[in-house]
Design a protein around this motif. Structure first.
Motif, PDB file in Angstrom:
ATOM      1  N   SER A  27       0.871  -1.277  -0.255  1.00  0.00           N
ATOM      2  CA  SER A  27      -0.324  -0.367  -0.034  1.00  0.00           C
ATOM      3  C   SER A  27       0.660   1.425  -0.024  1.00  0.00           C
ATOM      4  N   GLN A  28       0.808   2.099  -0.562  1.00  0.00           N
ATOM      5  CA  GLN A  28       1.325   3.465  -1.000  1.00  0.00           C
ATOM      6  C   GLN A  28       1.037   4.301  -0.555  1.00  0.00           C
ATOM      7  N   GLY A  29       1.740   5.320   0.049  1.00  0.00           N
ATOM      8  CA  GLY A  29       1.332   6.521   0.801  1.00  0.00           C
ATOM      9  C   GLY A  29       0.780   8.024  -0.050  1.00  0.00           C
ATOM     10  N   ILE A  30      -0.525   8.386   0.547  1.00  0.00           N
ATOM     11  CA  ILE A  30      -0.880   9.430   0.026  1.00  0.00           C
ATOM     12  C   ILE A  30       0.082  10.212  -0.356  1.00  0.00           C
ATOM     13  N   ILE A  31       1.046  11.002   0.467  1.00  0.00           N
ATOM     14  CA  ILE A  31       1.654  11.980  -0.009  1.00  0.00           C
ATOM     15  C   ILE A  31       3.416  11.577   0.722  1.00  0.00           C
ATOM     16  N   SER A  32       4.026  11.424  -0.507  1.00  0.00           N
ATOM     17  CA  SER A  32       5.258  11.303  -0.589  1.00  0.00           C
ATOM     18  C   SER A  32       6.709  11.318   1.357  1.00  0.00           C
ATOM     19  N   GLN A  33       7.290  10.944   1.271  1.00  0.00           N
ATOM     20  CA  GLN A  33       7.467  10.876   2.478  1.00  0.00           C
ATOM     21  C   GLN A  33       8.964  12.291   2.528  1.00  0.00           C
ATOM     22  N   GLY A  34       9.641  12.532   1.004  1.00  0.00           N
ATOM     23  CA  GLY A  34      10.374  13.269   0.430  1.00  0.00           C
ATOM     24  C   GLY A  34       9.491  15.119   0.394  1.00  0.00           C
ATOM     25  N   VAL A  35       8.770  14.674   0.580  1.00  0.00           N
ATOM     26  CA  VAL A  35       7.530  15.805   0.178  1.00  0.00           C
ATOM     27  C   VAL A  35       7.604  16.965   1.285  1.00  0.00           C
ATOM     28  N   SER A  36       8.599  17.955   1.454  1.00  0.00           N
ATOM     29  CA  SER A  36       8.283  18.805   3.110  1.00  0.00           C
ATOM     30  C   SER A  36       9.512  20.485   2.496  1.00  0.00           C
ATOM     31  N   ILE A  37       8.730  20.725   3.358  1.00  0.00           N
ATOM     32  CA  ILE A  37       9.403  22.052   3.533  1.00  0.00           C
ATOM     33  C   ILE A  37      10.956  22.458   4.744  1.00  0.00           C
ATOM     34  N   LYS A  38      11.907  21.843   4.414  1.00  0.00           N
ATOM     35  CA  LYS A  38      12.942  21.865   5.602  1.00  0.00           C
ATOM     36  C   LYS A  38      13.378  23.051   6.538  1.00  0.00           C
ATOM     37  N   LYS A  39      12.937  24.912   5.858  1.00  0.00           N
ATOM     38  CA  LYS A  39      13.085  26.161   6.435  1.00  0.00           C
ATOM     39  C   LYS A  39      12.142  26.838   6.134  1.00  0.00           C
ATOM     40  N   TYR A  40      11.520  27.528   7.075  1.00  0.00           N
ATOM     41  CA  TYR A  40      10.567  28.787   6.710  1.00  0.00           C
ATOM     42  C   TYR A  40      11.666  29.937   7.033  1.00  0.00           C
ATOM     43  N   VAL A  80       1.128   8.370   4.737  1.00  0.00           N
ATOM     44  CA  VAL A  80      -0.610   7.597   5.497  1.00  0.00           C
ATOM     45  C   VAL A  80      -0.462   6.586   4.287  1.00  0.00           C
ATOM     46  N   THR A  81      -1.154   5.851   3.918  1.00  0.00           N
ATOM     47  CA  THR A  81      -1.627   5.134   3.225  1.00  0.00           C
ATOM     48  C   THR A  81      -3.167   4.962   3.104  1.00  0.00           C
ATOM     49  N   LEU A  85      -6.637   4.732   5.906  1.00  0.00           N
ATOM     50  CA  LEU A  85      -7.470   5.895   6.804  1.00  0.00           C
ATOM     51  C   LEU A  85      -8.532   4.828   5.921  1.00  0.00           C
ATOM     52  N   GLY A  86      -8.973   3.287   5.723  1.00  0.00           N
ATOM     53  CA  GLY A  86     -10.047   2.519   6.070  1.00  0.00           C
ATOM     54  C   GLY A  86     -10.444   2.305   4.808  1.00  0.00           C
ATOM     55  N   ILE A  87      -9.891   2.343   3.539  1.00  0.00           N
ATOM     56  CA  ILE A  87     -10.015   2.442   2.183  1.00  0.00           C
ATOM     57  C   ILE A  87      -9.288   1.398   1.692  1.00  0.00           C
ATOM     58  N   PRO A  88     -10.618   0.979   1.451  1.00  0.00           N
ATOM     59  CA  PRO A  88     -10.250  -0.039   0.649  1.00  0.00           C
ATOM     60  C   PRO A  88      -8.756  -1.028  -0.661  1.00  0.00           C
ATOM     61  N   ASP A  89      -8.361  -1.759  -0.843  1.00  0.00           N
ATOM     62  CA  ASP A  89      -6.913  -1.597  -0.883  1.00  0.00           C
ATOM     63  C   ASP A  89      -6.960  -2.584  -2.290  1.00  0.00           C
ATOM     64  N   THR A  90      -7.988  -2.108  -3.030  1.00  0.00           N
ATOM     65  CA  THR A  90      -8.283  -2.375  -4.452  1.00  0.00           C
ATOM     66  C   THR A  90      -7.156  -2.212  -5.567  1.00  0.00           C
ATOM     67  N   LYS A  91      -7.229  -2.815  -6.639  1.00  0.00           N
ATOM     68  CA  LYS A  91      -6.239  -2.699  -8.083  1.00  0.00           C
ATOM     69  C   LYS A  91      -7.196  -1.890  -7.885  1.00  0.00           C
ATOM     70  N   ASP A  92      -7.878  -1.452  -8.209  1.00  0.00           N
ATOM     71  CA  ASP A  92      -8.425  -0.325  -8.581  1.00  0.00           C
ATOM     72  C   ASP A  92      -8.128   1.132  -7.728  1.00  0.00           C
ATOM     73  N   HIS A  93      -8.091   0.838  -6.599  1.00  0.00           N
ATOM     74  CA  HIS A  93      -7.490   2.385  -5.799  1.00  0.00           C
ATOM     75  C   HIS A  93      -6.227   2.648  -5.743  1.00  0.00           C
ATOM     76  N   ARG A  94      -5.552   1.515  -5.846  1.00  0.00           N
ATOM     77  CA  ARG A  94      -4.281   1.944  -6.005  1.00  0.00           C
ATOM     78  C   ARG A  94      -4.168   2.114  -7.302  1.00  0.00           C
ATOM     79  N   LYS A  95      -4.392   1.930  -8.510  1.00  0.00           N
ATOM     80  CA  LYS A  95      -4.071   2.740 -10.006  1.00  0.00           C
ATOM     81  C   LYS A  95      -4.652   3.765  -9.678  1.00  0.00           C
ATOM     82  N   ALA A  96      -6.126   4.475  -9.053  1.00  0.00           N
ATOM     83  CA  ALA A  96      -6.206   5.754  -9.162  1.00  0.00           C
ATOM     84  C   ALA A  96      -4.949   6.783  -8.250  1.00  0.00           C
ATOM     85  N   LEU A  97      -4.955   5.933  -7.275  1.00  0.00           N
ATOM     86  CA  LEU A  97      -3.559   6.688  -6.486  1.00  0.00           C
ATOM     87  C   LEU A  97      -1.953   6.371  -7.037  1.00  0.00           C
ATOM     88  N   GLU A  98      -1.597   5.678  -8.006  1.00  0.00           N
ATOM     89  CA  GLU A  98      -1.001   6.073  -8.300  1.00  0.00           C
ATOM     90  C   GLU A  98      -0.773   7.333  -9.749  1.00  0.00           C
TER      91      GLU A  98
END
Length: 150
Positions: A27-40, A80-81, A85-98
């Motif tokens: 199951s893939q994360g909705i938001i990638s780990q590497g996407v963030s602001i290092k410093k404001y 967070v995958t 979130l309680g969303i069924p981890d189906t092929k269609d949902h994974r494809k939509a996320l990808e």
């Protein structure tokens, strides 16, 4: 300018290799780990920077906005995958996320291509104002949970 191009190419290849190296059954994360602001930053810090540094900050903030803000109805935390979130981890949902991640990446890449050609002509004060505005918007992600009544 060659340094910026090299940095953008490196980011692109790292992102691409990360996407293709993931286990397709996991199951893939909705938001990638590497996407963030290092410093404001504050205006004084930004005033001391050269335009190249400001362009890099601007682009980093655009990436976060493109890849996180559209998904905050699900989560504002990386990793967070859909299963979490309680969303069924189906092929269609994974494809939509990808497809959603690919669309965001394509949009980001196209935006950066445009920005690297045109943004250097912008006024430094406008660039600073935009960075401060984006940072203020992104800081509000830290207070997002205050609006969630659950």
């Amino acid at each position: 300018m060659k340094t910026k191009l090299l940095v953008f190419c490196a980011i692109f290849f790292l992102t691409t290799s990360t996407i293709f190296s993931q286990n397709k059954d996991a199951s893939q994360g909705i938001i990638s780990q590497g996407v963030s602001i290092k410093k404001y930053h504050d205006r004084d810090e930004l005033d001391q920077m050269n335009k190249g540094q400001l362009l890099d900050l601007y682009i980093e903030r655009i990436e976060v906005i493109v890849k996180i803000l559209p998904n905050i109805a699900f989560t504002n935390k990386p990793g967070v995958t859909i299963t979490d979130l309680g969303i069924p981890d189906t092929k269609d949902h994974r494809k939509a996320l990808e497809e959603n991640k690919k669309a965001a990446s394509d949009y980001f890449e196209n935006t950066i291509e445009f920005q690297t050609k045109i943004l250097p002509y912008s006024d430094k004060s406008n660039l600073i104002a935009a960075i401060l505005y984006y940072e203020q918007t992104l800081k509000s992600l830290h207070t997002y949970n205050e609006f969630n009544q659950y």
